[in-house]
Design a protein around this motif. Structure first.
Motif, PDB file in Angstrom:
ATOM      1  N   ASP A  59      26.061  69.753  -2.670  1.00 16.27           N
ATOM      2  CA  ASP A  59      25.993  70.579  -1.466  1.00 16.27           C
ATOM      3  C   ASP A  59      27.361  71.160  -1.107  1.00 16.27           C
ATOM      4  OD1 ASP A  59      23.254  70.158  -1.184  1.00 16.27           O
ATOM      5  OD2 ASP A  59      23.530  68.450   0.173  1.00 16.27           O
ATOM      6  N   ALA A  60      28.411  70.393  -1.309  1.00 18.53           N
ATOM      7  CA  ALA A  60      29.761  70.871  -1.002  1.00 18.53           C
ATOM      8  C   ALA A  60      30.139  72.051  -1.899  1.00 18.53           C
ATOM      9  CB  ALA A  60      30.784  69.742  -1.153  1.00 18.53           C
ATOM     10  N   VAL A  61      29.748  71.997  -3.156  1.00 19.02           N
ATOM     11  CA  VAL A  61      30.014  73.118  -4.067  1.00 19.02           C
ATOM     12  C   VAL A  61      29.264  74.349  -3.578  1.00 19.02           C
ATOM     13  CG1 VAL A  61      29.695  73.997  -6.417  1.00 19.02           C
ATOM     14  CG2 VAL A  61      30.555  71.678  -6.067  1.00 19.02           C
ATOM     15  N   PHE A  62      28.005  74.183  -3.181  1.00 18.45           N
ATOM     16  CA  PHE A  62      27.221  75.302  -2.664  1.00 18.45           C
ATOM     17  C   PHE A  62      27.903  75.909  -1.438  1.00 18.45           C
ATOM     18  CE2 PHE A  62      23.932  77.110   0.058  1.00 18.45           C
ATOM     19  CZ  PHE A  62      23.334  78.000  -0.814  1.00 18.45           C
ATOM     20  N   ASP A  63      28.285  75.078  -0.483  1.00 21.42           N
ATOM     21  CA  ASP A  63      28.948  75.568   0.728  1.00 21.42           C
ATOM     22  C   ASP A  63      30.242  76.303   0.382  1.00 21.42           C
ATOM     23  OD1 ASP A  63      26.905  74.380   2.166  1.00 21.42           O
ATOM     24  OD2 ASP A  63      28.153  72.771   2.988  1.00 21.42           O
ATOM     25  N   HIS A  64      30.983  75.779  -0.568  1.00 24.78           N
ATOM     26  CA  HIS A  64      32.246  76.396  -0.996  1.00 24.78           C
ATOM     27  C   HIS A  64      31.993  77.786  -1.584  1.00 24.78           C
ATOM     28  CE1 HIS A  64      36.404  76.478  -2.284  1.00 24.78           C
ATOM     29  NE2 HIS A  64      36.024  76.716  -3.520  1.00 24.78           N
ATOM     30  N   ILE A  65      30.967  77.912  -2.393  1.00 25.47           N
ATOM     31  CA  ILE A  65      30.621  79.215  -2.977  1.00 25.47           C
ATOM     32  C   ILE A  65      30.268  80.208  -1.875  1.00 25.47           C
ATOM     33  CG2 ILE A  65      28.850  80.432  -4.325  1.00 25.47           C
ATOM     34  CD1 ILE A  65      28.815  77.950  -6.179  1.00 25.47           C
ATOM     35  N   VAL A  66      29.480  79.776  -0.918  1.00 21.31           N
ATOM     36  CA  VAL A  66      29.097  80.665   0.182  1.00 21.31           C
ATOM     37  C   VAL A  66      30.340  81.110   0.946  1.00 21.31           C
ATOM     38  CG1 VAL A  66      27.850  80.822   2.381  1.00 21.31           C
ATOM     39  CG2 VAL A  66      26.767  79.739   0.390  1.00 21.31           C
ATOM     40  N   PHE A 116      24.902  78.052 -11.351  1.00 18.63           N
ATOM     41  CA  PHE A 116      24.883  76.978 -10.358  1.00 18.63           C
ATOM     42  C   PHE A 116      23.865  77.289  -9.269  1.00 18.63           C
ATOM     43  CE2 PHE A 116      25.994  75.443  -6.177  1.00 18.63           C
ATOM     44  CZ  PHE A 116      26.090  74.081  -6.384  1.00 18.63           C
ATOM     45  N   LEU A 117      23.872  78.516  -8.761  1.00 16.85           N
ATOM     46  CA  LEU A 117      22.949  78.882  -7.687  1.00 16.85           C
ATOM     47  C   LEU A 117      21.499  78.754  -8.135  1.00 16.85           C
ATOM     48  CD1 LEU A 117      24.840  81.919  -6.142  1.00 16.85           C
ATOM     49  CD2 LEU A 117      24.640  79.598  -5.209  1.00 16.85           C
ATOM     50  N   THR A 118      21.232  79.060  -9.391  1.00 14.68           N
ATOM     51  CA  THR A 118      19.879  78.874  -9.922  1.00 14.68           C
ATOM     52  C   THR A 118      19.511  77.396  -9.887  1.00 14.68           C
ATOM     53  OG1 THR A 118      20.046  80.831 -11.308  1.00 14.68           O
ATOM     54  CG2 THR A 118      18.399  79.188 -11.944  1.00 14.68           C
ATOM     55  N   TRP A 119      20.414  76.543 -10.366  1.00 12.81           N
ATOM     56  CA  TRP A 119      20.172  75.096 -10.313  1.00 12.81           C
ATOM     57  C   TRP A 119      19.973  74.640  -8.875  1.00 12.81           C
ATOM     58  CZ3 TRP A 119      18.580  72.038 -13.892  1.00 12.81           C
ATOM     59  CH2 TRP A 119      18.976  72.190 -15.227  1.00 12.81           C
ATOM     60  N   TYR A 120      20.830  75.148  -7.980  1.00 13.65           N
ATOM     61  CA  TYR A 120      20.757  74.714  -6.589  1.00 13.65           C
ATOM     62  C   TYR A 120      19.381  75.011  -6.002  1.00 13.65           C
ATOM     63  CZ  TYR A 120      22.221  73.373  -1.960  1.00 13.65           C
ATOM     64  OH  TYR A 120      22.323  72.716  -0.756  1.00 13.65           O
ATOM     65  N   HIS A 121      18.905  76.206  -6.230  1.00 16.57           N
ATOM     66  CA  HIS A 121      17.602  76.579  -5.672  1.00 16.57           C
ATOM     67  C   HIS A 121      16.458  75.834  -6.362  1.00 16.57           C
ATOM     68  CE1 HIS A 121      19.183  79.371  -2.820  1.00 16.57           C
ATOM     69  NE2 HIS A 121      19.925  79.904  -3.757  1.00 16.57           N
ATOM     70  N   LEU A 122      16.618  75.537  -7.632  1.00 16.18           N
ATOM     71  CA  LEU A 122      15.593  74.737  -8.320  1.00 16.18           C
ATOM     72  C   LEU A 122      15.549  73.315  -7.773  1.00 16.18           C
ATOM     73  CD1 LEU A 122      16.089  75.809 -12.040  1.00 16.18           C
ATOM     74  CD2 LEU A 122      14.040  76.168 -10.659  1.00 16.18           C
ATOM     75  N   GLU A 123      16.715  72.734  -7.566  1.00 20.29           N
ATOM     76  CA  GLU A 123      16.769  71.325  -7.182  1.00 20.29           C
ATOM     77  C   GLU A 123      16.660  71.103  -5.678  1.00 20.29           C
ATOM     78  OE1 GLU A 123      19.006  68.596  -9.438  1.00 20.29           O
ATOM     79  OE2 GLU A 123      19.555  70.086 -10.936  1.00 20.29           O
ATOM     80  N   ARG A 124      17.081  72.076  -4.895  1.00 18.90           N
ATOM     81  CA  ARG A 124      17.024  71.920  -3.440  1.00 18.90           C
ATOM     82  C   ARG A 124      15.845  72.680  -2.836  1.00 18.90           C
ATOM     83  NH1 ARG A 124      19.617  67.546  -3.106  1.00 18.90           N
ATOM     84  NH2 ARG A 124      21.781  67.543  -2.410  1.00 18.90           N
ATOM     85  N   GLY A 125      15.422  73.745  -3.479  1.00 19.64           N
ATOM     86  CA  GLY A 125      14.270  74.503  -3.010  1.00 19.64           C
ATOM     87  C   GLY A 125      14.494  75.151  -1.663  1.00 19.64           C
ATOM     88  N   GLU A 126      13.421  75.579  -1.082  1.00 19.74           N
ATOM     89  CA  GLU A 126      13.460  76.267   0.207  1.00 19.74           C
ATOM     90  C   GLU A 126      13.879  75.355   1.355  1.00 19.74           C
ATOM     91  OE1 GLU A 126      12.968  79.581   0.791  1.00 19.74           O
ATOM     92  OE2 GLU A 126      12.906  79.774  -1.395  1.00 19.74           O
ATOM     93  N   SER A 127      13.778  74.069   1.146  1.00 22.21           N
ATOM     94  CA  SER A 127      14.096  73.133   2.227  1.00 22.21           C
ATOM     95  C   SER A 127      15.590  73.000   2.480  1.00 22.21           C
ATOM     96  CB  SER A 127      13.518  71.754   1.897  1.00 22.21           C
ATOM     97  OG  SER A 127      14.159  71.229   0.751  1.00 22.21           O
ATOM     98  N   ALA A 128      16.407  73.566   1.593  1.00 21.89           N
ATOM     99  CA  ALA A 128      17.856  73.431   1.718  1.00 21.89           C
ATOM    100  C   ALA A 128      18.393  74.438   2.728  1.00 21.89           C
ATOM    101  CB  ALA A 128      18.521  73.633   0.366  1.00 21.89           C
ATOM    102  N   GLN A 129      18.373  74.094   3.975  1.00 24.01           N
ATOM    103  CA  GLN A 129      18.893  74.955   5.029  1.00 24.01           C
ATOM    104  C   GLN A 129      20.323  74.509   5.344  1.00 24.01           C
ATOM    105  OE1 GLN A 129      17.274  77.659   6.278  1.00 24.01           O
ATOM    106  NE2 GLN A 129      15.716  77.188   4.755  1.00 24.01           N
ATOM    107  N   ARG A 130      21.288  75.224   4.819  1.00 23.84           N
ATOM    108  CA  ARG A 130      22.689  74.884   5.005  1.00 23.84           C
ATOM    109  C   ARG A 130      23.248  75.676   6.183  1.00 23.84           C
ATOM    110  NH1 ARG A 130      23.946  70.569   3.148  1.00 23.84           N
ATOM    111  NH2 ARG A 130      26.114  71.173   2.952  1.00 23.84           N
ATOM    112  N   ALA A 131      23.999  75.022   7.034  1.00 23.92           N
ATOM    113  CA  ALA A 131      24.564  75.663   8.225  1.00 23.92           C
ATOM    114  C   ALA A 131      25.459  76.841   7.851  1.00 23.92           C
ATOM    115  CB  ALA A 131      25.347  74.639   9.041  1.00 23.92           C
TER     116      ALA A 131
END
Length: 185
Positions: free
Chosen positions: A57-64, A98-113
Motif C-alpha cells: 500500500d505504501a508503494v501505491f501511495d508513493h506512486i500516486v 505494479f498498478l495492474t498487480w495492485y488492482h488485481l490484488e486489492r480490487g475495487e475495495s482498495a479506497q486509499r485516502a
C-alpha cells in the motif's frame, strides 16, 4: 564516518519494493528478496512497515503522490495532460505493471485516502473548466476525468491486442487526439 539517513533508506526500500511487486505481485513478492534489492536487512523492512501488505500500500501511495506532483492536472489542457500521463507509462512500465498487480490484488475495495484526495481535486479542476466553457459540460466532471484517465492508460494495459495495430510512436498522438475530441466544448 557513515551517517544514518532513514529517508534515503526508505526511498531505497520503496524503489526495491516497486520492482519486486511489479515483477511478482504482493502474493509472490518476498521480503528477503526485496530487502536484498534495497541493500538493507529484512529487519529494516519491518522497521518501516508492519508487513508486506502495508509496504504494498505504501508503494501505491508513493506512486500516486509522485504522479500528482510530477504530472499536475491542467484542466484547460486535458489532451496534453493525458499525453503526459501516457508518457509516464511509457517511461515507467514497472509502475504500470505494479498498478495492474495492485488492482488485481486489492480490487475495487482498495479506497486509499491519497487517491480520494487527488481525484477530488482533479474533478474540481475539471468542473471549474466546465464552468468557464473550456471543457464540455455534456457529462459530469467525474465522468470526463474517468474517460481522460482511461484513455491516457489504454496502451499500457496488459493483454491489449489492439496495441499491435497502432505503432508505438503514434499511440501518444491517438490519446491526445481522442481526449481533445472528448472534451471539446
Amino acid at each position: 564516518m557513515r551517517t544514518r539517513d532513514p529517508e534515503a533508506k526508505r526511498q531505497q526500500l520503496l524503489g526495491a519494493a516497486l520492482a519486486e511487486f511489479a515483477e511478482f505481485g504482493m502474493a509472490g513478492a518476498r521480503v528477503d528478496r526485496l530487502a536484498r534489492r534495497a541493500g538493507i536487512s529484512p529487519g529494516l523492512v519491518y522497521a518501516f512497515h508492519k508487513g508486506k501488505a502495508e509496504l504494498f500500500d505504501a508503494v501505491f501511495d508513493h506512486i500516486v503522490e509522485l504522479t500528482v506532483s510530477s504530472v499536475p492536472i491542467d484542466a484547460d489542457r486535458l489532451p496534453e495532460y493525458a499525453g503526459r500521463l501516457h508518457d509516464g507509462g511509457v517511461e515507467h512500465p514497472e509502475v504500470m505493471r505494479f498498478l495492474t498487480w495492485y488492482h488485481l490484488e486489492r480490487g475495487e475495495s482498495a479506497q486509499r485516502a491519497v487517491v480520494a484526495e487527488a481525484m477530488r481535486e482533479k474533478v474540481e479542476a475539471v468542473a471549474e473548466a466546465q464552468r468557464r466553457g473550456a471543457v464540455t459540460g455534456a457529462m459530469p466532471a467525474a465522468q470526463v476525468l474517468a474517460l481522460v484517465l482511461g484513455l491516457a492508460a489504454m496502451w499500457h494495459r496488459p493483454g491489449e491486442d489492439l496495441a499491435a495495430l497502432v505503432p508505438a510512436e503514434r499511440r501518444r498522438a491517438v490519446v491526445v487526439e481522442a481526449v481533445a475530441r472528448l472534451v471539446a466544448p
